[in-house]
Enzyme design. Structure first.
Site, PDB file in Angstrom:
ATOM      1  N   GLY B  43       0.881  -0.988  -0.463  1.00  0.00           N
ATOM      2  CA  GLY B  43       0.099  -0.233   0.225  1.00  0.00           C
ATOM      3  C   GLY B  43       0.929   1.168   0.133  1.00  0.00           C
ATOM      4  O   GLY B  43       0.458   2.101  -0.218  1.00  0.00           O
ATOM      5  N   CYS B 252     -27.023  -9.670 -16.202  1.00  0.00           N
ATOM      6  CA  CYS B 252     -26.575  -9.906 -18.069  1.00  0.00           C
ATOM      7  C   CYS B 252     -27.470  -9.983 -18.999  1.00  0.00           C
ATOM      8  O   CYS B 252     -28.577 -11.119 -18.557  1.00  0.00           O
ATOM      9  CB  CYS B 252     -25.364 -10.189 -17.787  1.00  0.00           C
ATOM     10  SG  CYS B 252     -24.444 -10.600 -19.385  1.00  0.00           S
ATOM     11  N   CYS B 255     -25.974 -13.062 -20.700  1.00  0.00           N
ATOM     12  CA  CYS B 255     -25.581 -14.252 -20.255  1.00  0.00           C
ATOM     13  C   CYS B 255     -26.584 -14.790 -19.194  1.00  0.00           C
ATOM     14  O   CYS B 255     -26.546 -15.665 -18.836  1.00  0.00           O
ATOM     15  CB  CYS B 255     -24.168 -14.908 -20.369  1.00  0.00           C
ATOM     16  SG  CYS B 255     -23.486 -13.068 -18.470  1.00  0.00           S
ATOM     17  N   CYS B 277     -22.526  -7.636 -19.628  1.00  0.00           N
ATOM     18  CA  CYS B 277     -21.061  -8.117 -18.107  1.00  0.00           C
ATOM     19  C   CYS B 277     -20.256  -7.200 -18.896  1.00  0.00           C
ATOM     20  O   CYS B 277     -20.027  -6.671 -19.990  1.00  0.00           O
ATOM     21  CB  CYS B 277     -20.950  -9.358 -18.411  1.00  0.00           C
ATOM     22  SG  CYS B 277     -21.568 -10.457 -17.343  1.00  0.00           S
ATOM     23  N   CYS B 283     -18.425 -13.179 -19.417  1.00  0.00           N
ATOM     24  CA  CYS B 283     -19.808 -13.394 -20.576  1.00  0.00           C
ATOM     25  C   CYS B 283     -19.333 -14.203 -21.427  1.00  0.00           C
ATOM     26  O   CYS B 283     -20.653 -14.892 -21.946  1.00  0.00           O
ATOM     27  CB  CYS B 283     -20.436 -12.340 -21.213  1.00  0.00           C
ATOM     28  SG  CYS B 283     -22.254 -11.647 -21.721  1.00  0.00           S
TER      29      CYS B 283
END
Lengths: 363, 302
Positions: B43, B252, B255, B277, B283
């Site tokens: 970080g 979606c 899909c 997606c 997808c």
């Protein structure tokens, strides 16, 4: 029916082909050579070399041709090429006191050893479009004279002798290189000067102008502006001495600025410094003004909160390659982030209208 | 320097003439050192001497440099932008490495060993054999609260994150919730507040405890930071206003996935729209496996 957008690769190839065609323009018009750009658009070449941090007029001219005259794009091409070049070593500092000057003026003295040499300048031209150029650009040769043989002394040197101008502390320290190490602030003056020399001409000009208009005013005189060629010397370890490896044209500007003096120091002039490749006077003068303004701490002046006094502000925003890249990246797709904002704004509006309805009809 | 003949026959270089993955070995070593330091201090933003790349700053130069320093000839490389492999900039970056490194490329998340991404984390969980490289525009999470880099570095050193909490609190006071939808700030292993790059906050939970190495490159800002595998990453929140990973409240239309991040596509002038997606590979894999959404159903039905 919806079909996910495909074909990015073909679109890119086609865009490049179209771009190449546009760059060439009307094929009935003769193509421009790199040599023509180098010789006839020399000031553009100088700017590209300066902000590209690479002294090579041929490459700069090529970059201008490739960039269709977009100088920031040309500077970008030069920068990207420059990073890939191996480093053989560093040269000795150039000796501008030994410059073969084509132009040398001082605004602080009517005359001085070496004289006032106007040289090839736009300064006193009347800015009237010359329609003759459209038909025929050929010119008779300009009058010539025998060039001065002895070196032209620096104007600030005369002030120095009297102690009227603040002395620069001499240093043999190797200056930092912001192209090879991450920029760390607060930086040294050498680092600031490097950043300013590479900085965007328009940005540095605007910053300098703001100081003239009162945002950290430090009234500047052009103590000296000189343009000419200097030798570039390099120590060759195998030889044990330095040899000339070439010569470059540079513009150097030293400003003479006011300084009130303090309890410990009598009043003295101070200076700002600008040095750039080629004849690039506007940039050199701007650089000197901004350099001088950024020295407020060192010279014991107050911070009045002016943009040009803020080293971090100036240095982080002067690079036009960084700026243009980041600015233009907002053309890239952002629909994922936009979608998340869309959901959020819709939700906030739902919550707000729900709260409003509840307020209008209390149960 | 007066020349008239064409000056530069031997100066031209083809992209193929450059070193493996474009950058010279010295530069790659410098970047690898920054990456290792970043992994050692999760970080923490490590300054590095970012190079000028042949693509513009802000277009992934940080990610490209990290990828260049990470790739080996045996790697399989995947590039996504907005979750998709075929967005123009993803295509451009993939092509760059195909030409300069000659590495194998793929669109399949599972087959890639190095994935460079802009604005998304793939839906499919990553493994210990993978590296995820993020493109980062502004690495400093405190930047929009404090513009000075000198100040923000000090704030990180002193772990002084009060300003960020005040900002989040003000959001709640004004909007009733934390009004940050992407680049939602996180805290790494209880120490550094970190910018997750502009991924939607939906993706934030995927960062934590991830098996893959996550590397972040910010070219223009000259910073690299990193998350080693299985690092704890917590999205900042308050006990009474807990963090919530949100997405469009739909599934979606291609899909049928109801737990993947969705793009909204405008279909006509009458306000018609559909959701698909954002992760195109996810997808596609679902559709290949026989899953389908409402569009397909409608099409089949008519």
């Amino acid at each position: 029916m919806y079909v996910a957008v495909k074909g990015g690769e073909r679109a890119i190839d086609n865009a490049h082909a179209w771009l190449a065609e546009e760059r060439r323009g009307d094929t009935a018009v003769p193509e421009m050579s790199v040599a023509q750009i180098r010789e006839q658009l020399k000031l553009a070449v100088n700017r590209v070399m300066t902000e590209g941090s690479l002294y090579d007029p041929d490459l700069a001219a090529l970059a201008i041709k490739q960039a269709r005259g977009d100088l920031i794009e040309a500077i970008f091409l030069i920068r990207a090429y420059r990073t890939t070049l191996p480093r053989f070593g560093g040269t000795r500092p150039i000796k501008t006191a030994e410059m073969a000057c084509i132009r040398r003026i001082s605004a602080t003295f009517k005359d001085a050893p070496g004289g006032q040499v106007l040289g090839p300048t736009f300064d006193y031209t009347h800015r009237l479009l010359d329609f003759k150029l459209a038909a025929d650009g050929e010119v008779p040769p300009a009058p010539t004279t025998v060039p001065r043989q002895e070196p032209t002394p620096h104007i600030t040197g005369f002030l120095n002798r009297e102690g009227l101008i603040q002395q620069e502390p001499p240093s043999d320290e190797t200056p930092p290189d912001l192209t090879r190490a991450p920029m760390e602030l607060p930086g040294s003056r050498a680092l600031r000067l490097q950043a300013l020399a590479r900085g965007d001409e328009g940005f540095v000009l605007g910053m300098a102008y703001s100081t003239q208009r009162g945002y950290a005013r430090n009234h500047a005189f052009v103590g000296e502006l000189r343009i000419g060629t200097v030798a570039v010397e390099m120590d060759i370890p195998e030889l044990g001495f330095a040899i000339d490896i070439g010569e470059i044209e540079v513009t150097e500007c030293e400003t003479v600025n006011q300084f009130a003096g303090s309890k410990t120091e009598p009043p003295q002039f101070t200076r700002g410094y600008g040095l750039v490749f080629g004849q690039t006077e506007r940039k050199a003068i701007s650089m000197a003004l901004v350099d001088r303004t950024l020295r407020w701490r060192e010279l014991g002046e107050g911070n009045v909160g002016a943009p040009a006094q803020d080293e971090e502000f100036v240095l982080y925003h002067s690079d036009n390659i960084q700026a243009t890249g980041f600015l233009e990246h907002i053309k890239l797709p952002h629909y994922v982030d936009f979608q998340s904002e869309l959901e959020l704004v819709r939700k906030l509006r739902r919550d707000a209208s729900g709260a409003q309805e509840a307020a209008e009809c209390p149960l | 320097m007066k020349q008239t003949a064409d000056p530069m026959p031997e100066k031209g270089r083809d992209l193929n003439d450059y070193n493996f993955a474009y950058l010279d070995e010295q530069t790659k070593r410098m970047i690898r050192r920054a990456i290792l330091k970043g992994l050692a201090i999760p970080g923490y933003q490590v300054p590095f001497a970012s190079r000028e790349m042949p693509m513009p700053y802000g277009w992934g130069t940080g990610g490209v440099q990290v990828s260049a320093a990470t790739l080996t000839p045996e790697d399989t490389f995947k590039v996504i932008d907005q979750g998709a492999d075929d967005t123009t900039n993803a295509v451009s970056i993939r092509k760059f490495f195909e030409r300069t490194a000659g590495v194998a490329t793929t669109e399949e998340t599972a087959r890639a060993s190095v994935i460079q991404t802009r604005h998304r984390i793939p839906e499919q969980p990553l493994t210990e054999d993978q590296i995820l490289v993020y493109q980062v525009p502004i690495p400093e999470p405190l930047r929009f609260l404090e513009p000075s880099e000198i100040e923000t570095r000090k704030m990180h050193a002193l772990e002084e994150y009060g300003l960020m909490h005040v900002k989040l609190y003000e959001d709640i006071a004004r909007h009733g919730q934390i009004a940050t939808a992407y680049a939602y700030p996180v805290k790494v292993e209880g120490r550094y507040v970190m910018d997750p790059s502009p991924i939607p906050k939906f993706d934030n939970p995927k960062m934590s405890g991830n098996a893959a190495i996550q590397l972040f490159g910010a070219g223009r800002e000259q910073r690299i930071y990193a998350l080693p595998p299985y690092t704890q990453v917590v999205s900042l929140d308050f006990q009474d206003y807990p963090f919530e990973a949100s997405k469009a409240d739909a599934s979606c239309d291609l899909c049928g996935a109801d737990s993947s991040y969705l793009d909204e596509v405008i279909m006509d002038d009458a306000g018609g729209r559909m959701f698909v997606c954002s992760d195109t590979d996810y997808c596609r894999a679902r559709r290949d496996a026989g899953q389908s959404g409402s569009t397909a159903t409608r099409e089949n039905g008519s």
